[in-house]
Design an enzyme around this catalytic site. Structure first.
Site, PDB file in Angstrom:
ATOM      1  N   ASP A 187      -6.480   8.274   4.046  1.00 28.53           N
ATOM      2  CA  ASP A 187      -6.495   8.440   2.589  1.00 28.53           C
ATOM      3  C   ASP A 187      -7.805   9.042   2.088  1.00 28.53           C
ATOM      4  OD1 ASP A 187      -3.956   7.407   2.388  1.00 28.53           O
ATOM      5  OD2 ASP A 187      -4.632   5.373   1.988  1.00 28.53           O
ATOM      6  N   HIS A 197       1.553   4.555  -2.813  1.00 31.05           N
ATOM      7  CA  HIS A 197       1.643   6.003  -2.624  1.00 31.05           C
ATOM      8  C   HIS A 197       2.974   6.551  -3.153  1.00 31.05           C
ATOM      9  CE1 HIS A 197      -1.950   6.449  -0.229  1.00 31.05           C
ATOM     10  NE2 HIS A 197      -1.524   5.670   0.738  1.00 31.05           N
ATOM     11  N   HIS A 202       0.845  -1.205   0.000  1.00 33.43           N
ATOM     12  CA  HIS A 202       0.000   0.000   0.000  1.00 33.43           C
ATOM     13  C   HIS A 202       0.883   1.260   0.000  1.00 33.43           C
ATOM     14  CE1 HIS A 202      -3.697   2.225   1.543  1.00 33.43           C
ATOM     15  NE2 HIS A 202      -2.723   3.080   1.784  1.00 33.43           N
ATOM     16  N   GLU A 203       1.907   1.262   0.862  1.00 33.85           N
ATOM     17  CA  GLU A 203       2.792   2.433   0.944  1.00 33.85           C
ATOM     18  C   GLU A 203       3.572   2.636  -0.351  1.00 33.85           C
ATOM     19  OE1 GLU A 203       2.324   4.438   3.288  1.00 33.85           O
ATOM     20  OE2 GLU A 203       1.079   3.004   4.361  1.00 33.85           O
TER      21      GLU A 203
HETATM   22 ZN   LIG Z   1      -2.686   5.085   2.281  1.00 36.48          ZN
END
Ligand SMILES: [Zn+2]
Length: 249
Positions: A149, A60, A56-57
């Site tokens: 988010d 980003h 997930h990171e």
């Molecule tokens: Zn996030």
């Protein structure tokens, strides 16, 4: 990066693990015994959480780079992950950088669904847990509560019609209402962990609100057509640690 361990460098991005993360591991190892036949499976579950948060990171961080921003550090800590992203101050760039994280979880849904059905009850339980972790991360993070988010996506969307300062102001006010809702939920569910995360969200939401007010003042002074030398506006509040924006997981 004090108190953290450098784990790896992937695609030029340094991955750190905060030492307090081991508390989560201990907590999980002590509490997860009943679900599996051995503690090893609990460890696998924690590692799966770790892997999903990391992916997930990276979503980003890589999206941030794609739009011309700087992203070279990711830290995993008990409340999730933080991608240290310095996004160009444009709504589109912000929107893509933030949306890319939850989109990783969305992409993982079919991947997990098409994995071959495991044979052992332990493996079935693990797969169920991994699905739950992935969906849980997705759902919690798209709540429109800044700086989650969802809150940051709301900020980017409102940025188009309202401008940067007013959209952040509106988003952080919505975020504070969300914080109240999360505290209520933590109280009703008797969930100390959720309460702790909400304290953290409140701190960042509040500094986001202060930053929005400082931004608004700056925009006011920039919009004035007269020379501004003899005008004194209150000094802008210190911005939040904005390049190091927390992306909670
Ligand atoms: Zn996030």
């Amino acid at each position: 990066m004090r108190g953290s361990i450098h784990l790896a460098r992937i695609a030029g991005i340094d991955l750190y693990l905060h030492s307090t993360w081991f508390l989560v591991l201990l907590y999980e190892l002590s509490g997860g015994a009943g679900r599996y036949s051995s503690q090893w499976w609990v460890l696998y579950e924690v590692l799966a959480l770790f892997a999903i948060v990391t992916l997930h990171e990276f979503g980003h961080a890589l999206a941030c780079r794609q739009v011309g921003g700087i992203a070279n550090k990711i830290m995993l800590w008990p409340f999730g992950g933080i991608a240290f992203v310095d996004v160009p101050p444009r709504p589109g760039a912000t929107l893509w950088t933030i949306a890319a994280g939850p989109l990783v979880n969305v992409a993982l849904v079919p991947v997990l669904a098409f994995l071959p059905a495991p044979a052992s009850p332990d493996a079935i339980q693990l797969l169920r847990a991994v699905n739950y972790i992935n969906l849980g991360l997705l759902v919690f993070n798209i709540l429109p509560v800044y700086p989650l988010d969802g809150g940051q996506i709301l900020h980017a969307l409102l940025w188009y019609p309202l401008g940067r300062a007013r959209s952040l102001l509106a988003t952080t006010v919505v975020g504070l209402l969300g914080v109240a809702g999360l505290f209520f939920a933590a109280w009703r569910l008797d969930d100390l962990w959720l309460a702790a995360i909400t304290v953290f969200i409140l701190m960042y939401c509040w500094s986001g609100l202060k930053f929005a007010r400082a931004l608004a003042r700056r925009e006011l002074s920039a919009a004035a057509s007269l020379p501004t030398a003899d005008r004194t506006f209150p000094a802008a509040d210190a911005p939040p640690p904005a390049p190091a924006r927390p992306l909670l997981k």
